[in-house]
Design a protein around this motif. Structure first.
Motif, short mmCIF file in Angstrom:
data_model
loop_
_atom_site.label_atom_id
_atom_site.label_comp_id
_atom_site.label_asym_id
_atom_site.label_seq_id
_atom_site.Cartn_x
_atom_site.Cartn_y
_atom_site.Cartn_z
N ASN A 1 0.64 -1.00 0.19
CA ASN A 1 0.18 -0.15 -0.01
C ASN A 1 0.99 1.49 -0.21
O ASN A 1 0.42 2.60 -0.29
CB ASN A 1 -1.08 0.11 1.39
CG ASN A 1 -2.65 -0.85 0.75
OD1 ASN A 1 -2.40 -0.70 -0.01
ND2 ASN A 1 -3.01 -1.40 2.04
N SER B 1 -1.21 4.42 -4.32
CA SER B 1 -1.79 5.52 -4.32
C SER B 1 -3.41 5.61 -4.01
O SER B 1 -3.86 4.02 -3.07
CB SER B 1 -2.62 6.68 -5.93
OG SER B 1 -3.62 6.36 -5.96
N VAL B 2 -3.85 6.60 -3.13
CA VAL B 2 -5.17 5.91 -1.37
C VAL B 2 -5.94 5.11 -2.62
O VAL B 2 -6.94 4.64 -2.16
CB VAL B 2 -5.26 7.34 -0.85
CG1 VAL B 2 -6.05 8.47 -2.10
CG2 VAL B 2 -6.71 7.12 -0.25
N ASN B 3 -7.02 5.90 -4.17
CA ASN B 3 -7.36 4.91 -4.49
C ASN B 3 -7.14 3.59 -5.08
O ASN B 3 -8.55 3.01 -5.68
CB ASN B 3 -7.30 6.47 -5.85
CG ASN B 3 -8.13 7.39 -5.85
OD1 ASN B 3 -8.92 7.83 -5.28
ND2 ASN B 3 -7.13 8.59 -6.14
N ARG C 1 -6.11 1.53 -3.32
CA ARG C 1 -4.62 0.69 -2.02
C ARG C 1 -6.12 -0.63 -1.48
O ARG C 1 -7.01 -0.49 -1.89
CB ARG C 1 -5.28 1.96 -0.32
CG ARG C 1 -3.80 2.89 -0.27
CD ARG C 1 -4.29 3.06 1.01
NE ARG C 1 -3.09 4.53 0.76
CZ ARG C 1 -3.25 5.70 1.42
NH1 ARG C 1 -4.16 5.65 2.27
NH2 ARG C 1 -2.33 6.24 1.51
N MET D 1 -10.62 8.90 3.33
CA MET D 1 -9.57 9.35 3.03
C MET D 1 -8.96 9.75 1.36
O MET D 1 -8.85 10.53 0.87
CB MET D 1 -8.83 7.82 3.45
CG MET D 1 -8.60 7.60 4.43
SD MET D 1 -8.29 9.05 5.58
CE MET D 1 -7.88 7.90 7.20
N ILE D 2 -10.44 8.69 0.46
CA ILE D 2 -10.12 9.09 -1.12
C ILE D 2 -11.18 10.18 -0.89
O ILE D 2 -10.28 11.45 -1.62
CB ILE D 2 -10.87 7.71 -2.06
CG1 ILE D 2 -9.89 6.09 -1.70
CG2 ILE D 2 -10.87 8.40 -3.54
CD1 ILE D 2 -10.75 5.55 -2.12
N HIS E 1 -9.06 13.14 -0.15
CA HIS E 1 -7.46 13.55 -1.07
C HIS E 1 -7.69 14.16 -2.11
O HIS E 1 -7.74 15.38 -3.27
CB HIS E 1 -7.45 11.89 -1.40
CG HIS E 1 -6.16 12.04 -2.47
ND1 HIS E 1 -6.18 11.26 -4.13
CD2 HIS E 1 -5.54 12.71 -2.46
CE1 HIS E 1 -5.32 11.53 -4.52
NE2 HIS E 1 -4.91 12.78 -4.37
N GLN E 2 -9.44 13.67 -3.05
CA GLN E 2 -10.01 14.27 -3.75
C GLN E 2 -10.24 16.12 -3.59
O GLN E 2 -10.25 16.58 -4.47
CB GLN E 2 -11.51 13.07 -4.78
CG GLN E 2 -10.80 12.47 -5.18
CD GLN E 2 -12.48 11.22 -5.28
OE1 GLN E 2 -13.12 11.41 -4.64
NE2 GLN E 2 -11.82 10.18 -6.55
N GLU F 1 -3.02 13.64 0.40
CA GLU F 1 -2.84 11.88 0.49
C GLU F 1 -2.39 11.15 1.99
O GLU F 1 -1.32 11.59 2.17
CB GLU F 1 -2.07 11.20 -0.74
CG GLU F 1 -2.34 10.09 -0.85
CD GLU F 1 -2.14 9.32 -2.37
OE1 GLU F 1 -1.50 8.19 -2.53
OE2 GLU F 1 -2.62 9.86 -3.30
N PRO G 1 -1.11 9.31 4.41
CA PRO G 1 -0.82 7.56 4.64
C PRO G 1 -1.56 6.38 5.44
O PRO G 1 -1.57 7.14 6.77
CB PRO G 1 0.64 7.60 4.67
CG PRO G 1 0.74 8.68 4.26
CD PRO G 1 -0.10 9.41 4.51
N GLU G 2 -1.59 5.15 5.36
CA GLU G 2 -1.62 4.59 5.98
C GLU G 2 -1.14 4.58 7.28
O GLU G 2 -2.01 4.38 8.37
CB GLU G 2 -1.69 2.86 5.84
CG GLU G 2 -3.06 2.33 4.44
CD GLU G 2 -2.78 0.82 4.34
OE1 GLU G 2 -4.05 0.45 4.88
OE2 GLU G 2 -1.69 0.05 3.97
#
Lengths: 418, 83
Positions: free
Chosen positions: A239, A243-245, A247, B47-48, B51-52, B57, B59-60
């Protein structure tokens, strides 16, 4: 009207998405049907040309009813207009194939659904009431005399819906001018179901399926602890690169591992129909997804064993979105060959699920917890998940079920190969 | 973005994911997941969406630092101060 699950007796055709004369191909979405599980997009399973509709928008019809006539490719295109099409059951002239679109699979359960007889509908015998066991039970619960109910099911059989309609009519004050008797099987659809109605309908559908499961399926239950440290470490690394999209969630690894393990245990992947096991064609994993306002559905991701983790993630994400929006496709609802439930999010460690008939197994996962883990004489702390198998003892035995869970464990120790 | 704008943004995205919540009753100092029933897919969707909306972004590895609405503000503020 396809059977979209063991518990479905009827559906309302909400919208046609094609028109007569349109060319359609296998897999196209041709209509939207409203069921207890919400709106379902109906896919067609032949290539051809839409000839005519036998059910109009707004009609509620029993499972098995012909919805449309389709001239399949290779069949004579010149089709005589079928004389006075009746909605129940097939009366198509030979050159046109009557189509109950897609997803007749899984094969409809035996006891409740007599295959639509060709030719005119059977007359109900005056001596014996044609009523499904479910409808009979509902009738008893609601205090409705089944003999006084007009059946709209196949062959004039009394369905649960007929009983419920009769109960409602009984409860309502009699209308001043006696209402004209509703033509059988052609009841106008109720106006769009209210949210509370939908809730209640879904609850009833779940009740029917789960009661049937516990009545008919001799469950056995097995559980094992699986060390998830390798899988979680691999996922963290993976991950970081995404990118977050894009994951991944760890549940995607669980789904893939279940699917791969099933390749060697076909007796857990399929259906119990008519007193025999019928293996699934493909490994289509039903994912139990709970709805925010209560209830759940378990639509399938197809061919999970052949997909990579990204594809499964995309499929899962899309499925969750559409479940919450209330639009699923017929093949997703009807095709699942096994179900996976992961209740870990709610904080429980053990899940022993109820099999969704006619499937023969359900795999459950609890939450990942850090636990002391002894290995090679040393105790360490590992992230551990409890995997369980609910198996149908008619189709498989605990010995094989145990081997399946061991295989699942092995697969999760090599996450890079998933 | 001001703190209030960040808070409003997170609450709006949260409401899209969990339409049943009353966002005025979310306590900004209490773990969001103790107040709203969110599964891991919901968290990912949140989270997405953030981000949008912001270009940030998360991170986990930073998820454990962001538990409350105030945590979101504290995390996003320095990353959004010029916007």
């Amino acid at each position: 009207m396809p059977s979209l699950g063991a518990d479905m007796e009827a559906g309302t055709l909400v919208q046609w998405l094609v028109k007569p004369g349109d060319r359609i191909k296998r897999g196209d979405v041709i209509a939207v049907v409203e069921t207890e599980k919400g709106a379902i997009e109906i896919e067609v399973f032949v290539n051809g040309i839409v000839h005519s509709f036998t059910v109009q928008e707004g009609e509620k019809v029993p499972v098995g009813t012909v919805l449309a006539l389709i001239a399949a490719d290779g069949e004579a295109p010149a089709v005589p207009t079928p004389p006075a099409i009746k909605p129940v059951p097939p009366i198509a002239p030979p050159p046109v194939r009557p189509v109950t679109p897609a997803a007749a699979a899984p094969p409809p359960r035996a006891e409740k659904q007599p295959a639509p007889a060709p030719g005119p509908a059977l007359q109900p015998s005056p001596a014996r009431l044609r009523i499904s066991p479910l409808a009979m039970r509902v009738a008893m619960e609601l205090g409705v005399d089944p003999a006084a109910v007009k059946g709209t099911g196949p062959g004039g059989a009394i369905t649960r819906f007929d009983v419920e309609a009769a109960a409602k009519a009984k409860a309502a004050p009699p209308p001043t001018p006696p209402a004209a008797p509703a033509p059988a099987a052609l009841k106008p659809a109720r106006p769009a179901m209210m949210a509370a109605d939908k809730q209640a309908a879904m609850r009833r559908a779940i009740a029917a399926a789960m009661a049937r499961s516990k009545r008919e399926i001799p469950h056995y239950y097995l559980g094992t602890r699986i060390d998830m440290s390798r899988a979680m470490a691999w996922l963290r690394e993976e991950n970081l690169k995404r990118s977050v999209n894009d994951r991944l969630l760890y549940s995607v690894m669980l789904l893939k591992a279940v699917a791969l393990a099933l390749r060697d245990f076909p007796e857990l992947n399929g259906f119990w129909v008519d007193g025999a096991f019928k293996p699934g064609e493909g490994i289509h994993v039903g994912v139990a997804i709970s709805l925010r306002l209560g209830g759940l559905v378990a639509p399938a991701i197809h061919d999970v064993d052949k997909k990579n983790l990204s594809e499964i993630m995309t499929g899962l994400h899309d499925l969750v979105k559409r479940v919450r929006a209330g639009v699923l496709r017929s093949s997703e609802i009807a095709d699942a060959t096994i179900t996976v439930t992961s209740l870990g999010e709610q904080g429980v460690e053990h899940v022993f699920g109820v099999i969704y008939p006619p499937q023969v197994a359900l795999v459950g996962f609890g939450k990942i917890v850090e636990q002391p883990w002894a290995q090679a004489g040393m105790v360490g702390v590992r992230p551990v998940i409890m995997a369980s198998l609910s198996g149908d003892h008619r189709a498989s035995d605990g010995h094989r079920g145990g081997l399946f869970l061991a295989a699942l464990d092995r697969l999760l120790q090599e996450p890079e190969r998933l | 973005m001001t703190d209030e704008e960040i808070k409003a943004l997170v609450l709006r995205e949260l409401s899209n994911i969990a339409p049943e919540i009353d966002s005025s009753r979310i306590d900004p100092a209490v773990n969001v997941r103790d107040q709203v029933d969110l599964d891991s897919m919901n968290v990912l969707d949140l989270m997405i969406a953030i981000h949008q909306a912001t270009g940030v972004e998360i991170p986990e590895a930073d998820y454990p630092k962001i538990l409350t609405l105030n945590d979101f503000v504290a995390y996003l503020r320095p990353r959004l101060k010029d916007r």
